[in-house]
Design a protein around this motif. Structure first.
Motif: not given
Length: 108
Positions: A39-45, A49-54, A71-78
């Motif tokens: 949960v912490f990682l999903t919210l933080g990452i 990633v949302t800011i970078l995508a914007l 963004w999907l692979p980056l989020t998963l890998v991180l």
């Protein structure tokens, strides 16, 4: 890393906890971090990633497909790469703070 002795015995595989520390005998089955690290990682990452995508969208205006491929692979890998650290960190905090399941004390 074992929160009691510092030995590298907390995990038996990349993400699975060992049952006990082979060095000091601490029973890791008593700890319950549950889904907290995810949960912490999903919210933080997810926020990062949302800011970078914007920023990328406003500056370069790429197609939706490029966004998905980026963004999907980056989020998963991180998330997977940092999950082991987060799980160990939460177990260490639980050990240090002597956190246990809540119980209602019977008034005698």
């Amino acid at each position: 890393m074992c929160p009691r002795c510092g030995a590298q015995t907390l995990f038996r595989s990349y993400l699975a906890y060992a049952d006990t520390c082979s060095n000091c005998g601490l029973d890791f089955r008593d700890f319950n971090v549950g889904d907290g690290p995810v949960v912490f990682l999903t919210l933080g990452i997810g926020t990062i990633v949302t800011i970078l995508a914007l920023i990328v969208e406003l500056k370069y205006e790429p197609s939706f497909l490029l966004h998905a491929l980026l963004w999907l692979p980056l989020t998963l890998v991180l998330t997977v790469l940092t999950l082991r650290v987060a799980k160990g960190w939460l177990i260490a905090l639980e050990f240090r703070n002597k956190a246990r399941e809540g119980r209602i004390r019977a008034d005698d």
